[in-house]
Design a protein around this motif. Structure first.
Motif, PDB file in Angstrom:
ATOM      1  N   ILE A 183       0.827  -1.211   0.000  1.00  0.00           N
ATOM      2  CA  ILE A 183       0.000   0.000   0.000  1.00  0.00           C
ATOM      3  C   ILE A 183       0.857   1.256   0.000  1.00  0.00           C
ATOM      4  O   ILE A 183       0.474   2.286  -0.555  1.00  0.00           O
ATOM      5  CB  ILE A 183      -0.957  -0.003   1.217  1.00  0.00           C
ATOM      6  CG1 ILE A 183      -1.976   1.132   1.071  1.00  0.00           C
ATOM      7  CG2 ILE A 183      -0.195   0.161   2.525  1.00  0.00           C
ATOM      8  CD1 ILE A 183      -3.025   1.152   2.165  1.00  0.00           C
ATOM      9  N   TRP A 186       1.573   3.022  -3.355  1.00  0.00           N
ATOM     10  CA  TRP A 186       0.410   3.712  -3.910  1.00  0.00           C
ATOM     11  C   TRP A 186       0.192   5.056  -3.217  1.00  0.00           C
ATOM     12  O   TRP A 186      -0.195   6.029  -3.858  1.00  0.00           O
ATOM     13  CB  TRP A 186      -0.834   2.831  -3.782  1.00  0.00           C
ATOM     14  CG  TRP A 186      -0.756   1.597  -4.613  1.00  0.00           C
ATOM     15  CD1 TRP A 186      -0.516   0.323  -4.184  1.00  0.00           C
ATOM     16  CD2 TRP A 186      -0.890   1.516  -6.041  1.00  0.00           C
ATOM     17  NE1 TRP A 186      -0.487  -0.554  -5.250  1.00  0.00           N
ATOM     18  CE2 TRP A 186      -0.720   0.152  -6.397  1.00  0.00           C
ATOM     19  CE3 TRP A 186      -1.139   2.448  -7.045  1.00  0.00           C
ATOM     20  CZ2 TRP A 186      -0.792  -0.283  -7.716  1.00  0.00           C
ATOM     21  CZ3 TRP A 186      -1.214   2.013  -8.363  1.00  0.00           C
ATOM     22  CH2 TRP A 186      -1.039   0.668  -8.682  1.00  0.00           C
ATOM     23  N   ALA A 256      -9.808   7.448  -5.812  1.00  0.00           N
ATOM     24  CA  ALA A 256      -9.704   5.991  -5.726  1.00  0.00           C
ATOM     25  C   ALA A 256      -8.854   5.567  -4.528  1.00  0.00           C
ATOM     26  O   ALA A 256      -9.193   4.602  -3.819  1.00  0.00           O
ATOM     27  CB  ALA A 256      -9.100   5.443  -7.021  1.00  0.00           C
ATOM     28  N   LEU A 257      -7.766   6.290  -4.278  1.00  0.00           N
ATOM     29  CA  LEU A 257      -6.914   5.972  -3.134  1.00  0.00           C
ATOM     30  C   LEU A 257      -7.675   6.170  -1.824  1.00  0.00           C
ATOM     31  O   LEU A 257      -7.590   5.349  -0.901  1.00  0.00           O
ATOM     32  CB  LEU A 257      -5.672   6.859  -3.155  1.00  0.00           C
ATOM     33  CG  LEU A 257      -4.674   6.675  -2.003  1.00  0.00           C
ATOM     34  CD1 LEU A 257      -4.078   5.261  -2.029  1.00  0.00           C
ATOM     35  CD2 LEU A 257      -3.571   7.721  -2.064  1.00  0.00           C
ATOM     36  N   LEU A 259     -10.934   5.996  -1.367  1.00  0.00           N
ATOM     37  CA  LEU A 259     -11.928   4.928  -1.234  1.00  0.00           C
ATOM     38  C   LEU A 259     -11.282   3.644  -0.736  1.00  0.00           C
ATOM     39  O   LEU A 259     -11.848   2.927   0.107  1.00  0.00           O
ATOM     40  CB  LEU A 259     -12.622   4.683  -2.578  1.00  0.00           C
ATOM     41  CG  LEU A 259     -13.616   5.761  -3.030  1.00  0.00           C
ATOM     42  CD1 LEU A 259     -14.076   5.493  -4.451  1.00  0.00           C
ATOM     43  CD2 LEU A 259     -14.815   5.815  -2.079  1.00  0.00           C
ATOM     44  N   TYR A 260     -10.099   3.335  -1.253  1.00  0.00           N
ATOM     45  CA  TYR A 260      -9.419   2.120  -0.810  1.00  0.00           C
ATOM     46  C   TYR A 260      -8.974   2.234   0.643  1.00  0.00           C
ATOM     47  O   TYR A 260      -9.166   1.304   1.440  1.00  0.00           O
ATOM     48  CB  TYR A 260      -8.221   1.838  -1.708  1.00  0.00           C
ATOM     49  CG  TYR A 260      -7.441   0.619  -1.254  1.00  0.00           C
ATOM     50  CD1 TYR A 260      -7.986  -0.645  -1.370  1.00  0.00           C
ATOM     51  CD2 TYR A 260      -6.173   0.752  -0.694  1.00  0.00           C
ATOM     52  CE1 TYR A 260      -7.298  -1.758  -0.933  1.00  0.00           C
ATOM     53  CE2 TYR A 260      -5.475  -0.354  -0.261  1.00  0.00           C
ATOM     54  CZ  TYR A 260      -6.040  -1.611  -0.383  1.00  0.00           C
ATOM     55  OH  TYR A 260      -5.361  -2.711   0.059  1.00  0.00           O
ATOM     56  N   LEU A 261      -8.383   3.365   1.010  1.00  0.00           N
ATOM     57  CA  LEU A 261      -7.930   3.532   2.391  1.00  0.00           C
ATOM     58  C   LEU A 261      -9.102   3.481   3.371  1.00  0.00           C
ATOM     59  O   LEU A 261      -8.942   3.037   4.513  1.00  0.00           O
ATOM     60  CB  LEU A 261      -7.190   4.858   2.551  1.00  0.00           C
ATOM     61  CG  LEU A 261      -5.821   4.968   1.868  1.00  0.00           C
ATOM     62  CD1 LEU A 261      -5.242   6.363   2.044  1.00  0.00           C
ATOM     63  CD2 LEU A 261      -4.849   3.922   2.404  1.00  0.00           C
ATOM     64  N   THR A 263     -11.388   1.491   3.376  1.00  0.00           N
ATOM     65  CA  THR A 263     -11.726   0.100   3.671  1.00  0.00           C
ATOM     66  C   THR A 263     -10.731  -0.551   4.624  1.00  0.00           C
ATOM     67  O   THR A 263     -10.958  -1.678   5.070  1.00  0.00           O
ATOM     68  CB  THR A 263     -11.769  -0.728   2.371  1.00  0.00           C
ATOM     69  OG1 THR A 263     -10.443  -0.783   1.790  1.00  0.00           O
ATOM     70  CG2 THR A 263     -12.727  -0.108   1.356  1.00  0.00           C
ATOM     71  N   ARG A 268      -9.362   4.417   7.976  1.00  0.00           N
ATOM     72  CA  ARG A 268     -10.699   4.832   7.552  1.00  0.00           C
ATOM     73  C   ARG A 268     -10.875   6.338   7.600  1.00  0.00           C
ATOM     74  O   ARG A 268     -11.403   6.949   6.670  1.00  0.00           O
ATOM     75  CB  ARG A 268     -11.749   4.137   8.425  1.00  0.00           C
ATOM     76  CG  ARG A 268     -11.943   2.654   8.083  1.00  0.00           C
ATOM     77  CD  ARG A 268     -12.911   1.991   9.040  1.00  0.00           C
ATOM     78  NE  ARG A 268     -13.029   0.571   8.729  1.00  0.00           N
ATOM     79  CZ  ARG A 268     -13.634  -0.323   9.508  1.00  0.00           C
ATOM     80  NH1 ARG A 268     -14.160   0.078  10.667  1.00  0.00           N
ATOM     81  NH2 ARG A 268     -13.705  -1.584   9.151  1.00  0.00           N
ATOM     82  N   GLY A 271      -8.819   7.981   4.820  1.00  0.00           N
ATOM     83  CA  GLY A 271      -9.472   7.813   3.527  1.00  0.00           C
ATOM     84  C   GLY A 271     -10.660   8.740   3.359  1.00  0.00           C
ATOM     85  O   GLY A 271     -10.851   9.353   2.302  1.00  0.00           O
TER      86      GLY A 271
END
Length: 332
Positions: A183, A186, A256-257, A259-261, A263, A268, A271
């Motif tokens: 991670i 990214w 997008a990053l 949204l992923y973080l 999760t 959380r 993100g």
């Protein structure tokens, strides 16, 4: 057990000083932006004085003397005070950075490479920033110098924030969860993207190209005007549109990053903050165009860009500390 470099009371004090210095640096950057947006950057034709005075000339005698000594630079008292206020805050910031840097260097337990790197980095960036501040005036707001001045200020701000995070975020209980593999690269890519986009925004600002296109999503009635790539330093529409295209890439990637973080259990909040800031920044960018760049919108637009950068740095440091803590736990 890891040998954390910040555990002494001295470093706790350094952390508080780093936080205060960071907050002042944030204010200094916004004051610089306000100075630029209100065309007050050359309201004092000399440096570090203002028409030869340590304050902006404000009495009738001072204004008359300033007019005689600088006949090609008419005195605007309000703008001169804007410029000098920025200089006063920047000077105070410089003193605090030196105090912080040397207190770290001379602390008894600050002998590791990381702390020395932070201190020397702060001193080096401060020296460059002072020189660029002088050149900004003496070279009459040359765009490449003004942009370099802004980016060096952001580098100082980022280093101060990273130092504070490294002092206070390293807590085993916060990073007990497993971190998804790979991670960190990214997040690092997100840092590069937002840094490049801020650079493009600075290029727009230093060329006063914010109003080169006065409608959205079109640019003066064209969805995609002709881009003169060989005139990136002079063609205002090309400069403006390059920033718009960069905003599209930045918005998609950071969205997008985020949204992923969101999760990931320990990321959380980070993100969610990234997603919120991206939406806010896109909205401000559009309003900046259709409302013809009001100063307050442009200021908030720059502030949100900086907050995005700092949030990405926060995620990057957190990811590095999670990885480091798990590595230390396996060793012990």
């Amino acid at each position: 057990m890891a040998n954390y470099w910040f555990i002494s009371p001295q470093y706790r004090q350094h952390g508080r000083l780093a936080l205060f210095t960071f907050l002042l640096a944030f204010v200094v950057i916004l004051l610089g932006a306000y100075t630029r947006l209100t065309d007050a950057g050359l309201s004092c034709p000399d440096w570090p004085h203002c028409y030869g005075y340590i304050t902006a000339p404000h009495t009738n005698a001072q204004i008359q003397m300033a007019t005689q000594n600088y006949p090609l630079a008419p005195v605007d008292v309000k703008k001169a005070w804007t410029e000098m206020t920025h200089r006063y805050f920047a000077g105070t910031e410089g003193i605090l950075i030196l105090i912080l840097a040397f207190s770290i260097l001379f602390a008894r337990k600050a002998k590791d490479l990381k702390s020395a790197g932070i201190a020397l980095g702060l001193i080096g960036l401060l020296f460059v920033q002072v020189m660029l501040g002088m050149l900004t005036v003496t070279e009459k707001l040359k765009p490449v110098i003004v942009l370099s001045h802004l980016l060096t200020g952001l580098s100082l701000l980022s280093l101060l924030w990273w130092a504070y995070l490294d002092l206070y975020l390293r807590n085993d209980r916060l990073f007990a969860t497993q971190l998804p593999t790979r991670i960190t690269p990214w997040i690092g890519a997100g840092f590069i993207i937002i840094a490049l986009q801020i650079t493009l925004g600075g290029w727009v600002s230093t060329h006063y190209a914010g109003l080169a296109c006065v409608d959205f999503p079109y640019c003066n009635g064209q969805l995609l005007p002709a881009m003169l790539w060989d005139r990136l330093n002079t063609d205002l529409i090309t400069i403006h549109m390059l920033h718009r295209l960069g905003a599209m890439v930045t918005g998609v990637y950071l969205g997008a990053l985020g949204l992923y973080l969101a999760t990931v259990k320990s990321f959380r909040v980070t993100g969610a903050v990234i997603i919120t800031l991206v939406i806010l920044q896109i909205t401000l960018g559009i309003l900046n165009i259709v409302w013809l760049r009001p100063v307050w919108v442009a200021l908030i637009h720059q502030a949100v860009a900086i907050l995005l950068l700092l949030t990405i740095i926060t995620a990057w440091v957190k990811a590095s500390l999670v990885k480091g803590n798990h590595h230390d736990s396996r060793i012990s």
